[in-house]
Scaffold this motif. Structure first.
Motif, PDB file in Angstrom:
ATOM      1  N   GLN A  50       0.828  -1.205   0.000  1.00  0.00           N
ATOM      2  CA  GLN A  50       0.000   0.000   0.000  1.00  0.00           C
ATOM      3  C   GLN A  50       0.864   1.257   0.000  1.00  0.00           C
ATOM      4  OE1 GLN A  50      -3.211  -1.537  -0.754  1.00  0.00           O
ATOM      5  NE2 GLN A  50      -3.815   0.288   0.361  1.00  0.00           N
ATOM      6  N   GLN A  51       1.941   1.240   0.784  1.00  0.00           N
ATOM      7  CA  GLN A  51       2.809   2.415   0.835  1.00  0.00           C
ATOM      8  C   GLN A  51       3.553   2.609  -0.475  1.00  0.00           C
ATOM      9  OE1 GLN A  51       4.720   3.375   4.500  1.00  0.00           O
ATOM     10  NE2 GLN A  51       6.644   3.951   3.511  1.00  0.00           N
ATOM     11  N   VAL A  52       4.016   1.543  -1.088  1.00  0.00           N
ATOM     12  CA  VAL A  52       4.702   1.640  -2.380  1.00  0.00           C
ATOM     13  C   VAL A  52       3.761   2.214  -3.438  1.00  0.00           C
ATOM     14  CG1 VAL A  52       5.713   0.303  -4.262  1.00  0.00           C
ATOM     15  CG2 VAL A  52       6.364  -0.185  -1.915  1.00  0.00           C
ATOM     16  N   ALA A  53       2.523   1.729  -3.450  1.00  0.00           N
ATOM     17  CA  ALA A  53       1.554   2.213  -4.438  1.00  0.00           C
ATOM     18  C   ALA A  53       1.234   3.679  -4.223  1.00  0.00           C
ATOM     19  CB  ALA A  53       0.276   1.373  -4.369  1.00  0.00           C
ATOM     20  N   TRP A  54       1.074   4.094  -2.959  1.00  0.00           N
ATOM     21  CA  TRP A  54       0.778   5.503  -2.679  1.00  0.00           C
ATOM     22  C   TRP A  54       1.936   6.395  -3.109  1.00  0.00           C
ATOM     23  CZ3 TRP A  54       2.777   9.599  -0.032  1.00  0.00           C
ATOM     24  CH2 TRP A  54       1.931  10.685   0.179  1.00  0.00           C
ATOM     25  N   LEU A  55       3.166   5.991  -2.814  1.00  0.00           N
ATOM     26  CA  LEU A  55       4.335   6.775  -3.204  1.00  0.00           C
ATOM     27  C   LEU A  55       4.468   6.869  -4.724  1.00  0.00           C
ATOM     28  CD1 LEU A  55       6.954   5.444  -0.616  1.00  0.00           C
ATOM     29  CD2 LEU A  55       6.059   7.772  -0.740  1.00  0.00           C
ATOM     30  N   SER A  56       4.068   5.805  -5.421  1.00  0.00           N
ATOM     31  CA  SER A  56       4.190   5.792  -6.878  1.00  0.00           C
ATOM     32  C   SER A  56       3.296   6.826  -7.538  1.00  0.00           C
ATOM     33  CB  SER A  56       3.850   4.400  -7.422  1.00  0.00           C
ATOM     34  OG  SER A  56       4.759   3.448  -6.926  1.00  0.00           O
ATOM     35  N   VAL A  57       2.221   7.229  -6.857  1.00  0.00           N
ATOM     36  CA  VAL A  57       1.342   8.272  -7.397  1.00  0.00           C
ATOM     37  C   VAL A  57       2.030   9.631  -7.337  1.00  0.00           C
ATOM     38  CG1 VAL A  57      -0.873   9.450  -7.088  1.00  0.00           C
ATOM     39  CG2 VAL A  57      -0.711   6.982  -6.730  1.00  0.00           C
ATOM     40  N   HIS A  58       2.937   9.818  -6.373  1.00  0.00           N
ATOM     41  CA  HIS A  58       3.523  11.128  -6.108  1.00  0.00           C
ATOM     42  C   HIS A  58       5.001  11.229  -6.469  1.00  0.00           C
ATOM     43  CE1 HIS A  58      -0.119  12.233  -3.881  1.00  0.00           C
ATOM     44  NE2 HIS A  58      -0.078  11.020  -3.367  1.00  0.00           N
ATOM     45  N   ALA A  59       5.640  10.137  -6.860  1.00  0.00           N
ATOM     46  CA  ALA A  59       7.075  10.182  -7.135  1.00  0.00           C
ATOM     47  C   ALA A  59       7.416   9.200  -8.254  1.00  0.00           C
ATOM     48  CB  ALA A  59       7.866   9.835  -5.866  1.00  0.00           C
TER      49      ALA A  59
END
Length: 258
Positions: A50-59
């Motif tokens: 979940q954290q990897v996916a969220w970061l992928s939206v912003h970076a």
């Protein structure tokens, strides 16, 4: 014993270890039992993914890979698993009650490949994506919807592409076709800059502005393109000078602001 990568504990990597049971499934036969903290065929826990996916939206993927300390090739599959779960949770209801949708294409792989994206303006989220762009790709979106779902659409926004008009009017004749604000502002600023360039060249021809001299029209490019509330004192003075010396350019600026 299997290991799953979990969220880091400070600067230390945290791994969960467990020996999952083998079970007899009526549909799949003998198989390994699912665990509640990880998705099937994944070496990461749900929280980690979940954290990897969220970061992928912003970076970018390289930054996510460095921050989470995983191989950059693993970021894509992680995002796919999270997205698949979200789609399963939303189910067919993702297309229910669509009222105002927007469509545009975006490029990737250094601009060599395109993807068509459809968003739901009311709920502020992407509802459909497909590789490629054009009328045939947009047709695939409407073919996915039921007749009732298509009938609920009242507004279709997008740029000035003709294929958007043709698809929208064919599948949703009741919907209103609206140009989105982003492209309208972009076209208005481009047109204003052309007027400014023409005014500068005309001044050069008449000898008003000497070559190499500082001219208020040429130097006012950013003042003309910025929002009125973001202008500095010097840029406001430049606009006042244009208002007093170049009526055509001043009218073009006021049209852009409106």
């Amino acid at each position: 014993v299997r290991r799953w990568r979990h969220l880091d504990l400070g600067c230390a990597r945290l791994l969960l270890e467990y020996a999952p049971r083998r079970v007899m499934c009526r549909e799949h036969g003998v198989t390994v039992a699912m665990v509640p903290w990880a998705r099937r065929k994944s070496a990461y826990t749900r929280d980690f993914e979940q954290q990897v996916a969220w970061l992928s939206v912003h970076a970018p993927r390289s930054a996510v890979s460095a921050l989470m300390r995983i191989d950059w090739k693993s970021v894509g599959p992680v995002c796919k698993r999270v997205a698949d779960d979200l789609r399963d949770e939303q189910g067919a209801g993702l297309f229910d009650h669509l009222r105002s949708i927007g469509v545009d294409e975006t490029s990737y792989r250094k601009g060599h490949k395109y993807m068509t994206v459809v968003v739901d303006h009311d709920r502020g989220r992407v509802v459909w994506m497909h590789e490629g762009h054009g009328e045939k790709v947009f047709d695939l979106f409407f073919e996915t919807l039921t007749e009732a779902q298509r009938a609920s659409i009242r507004v279709v926004t997008g740029d000035g592409a003709r294929w958007i008009d043709e698809c929208a009017f064919r599948w949703c004749p009741q919907a209103e076709r609206i140009l989105d604000g982003f492209h309208i502002v972009s076209w208005a600023t481009d047109a204003l800059d052309k007027v400014r360039t023409a005014a500068w060249r005309e001044a050069r021809k008449k000898g008003v502005a000497k070559k190499g001299a500082k001219d208020p029209v040429k130097g006012a490019r950013w003042a003309l393109l910025k929002n009125e509330g973001d202008l500095t004192a010097g840029q406001k003075a430049q606009l006042e000078c244009i208002a007093n010396t170049n009526e055509t350019l001043w009218e073009a600026y006021k049209l852009k602001e409106r």
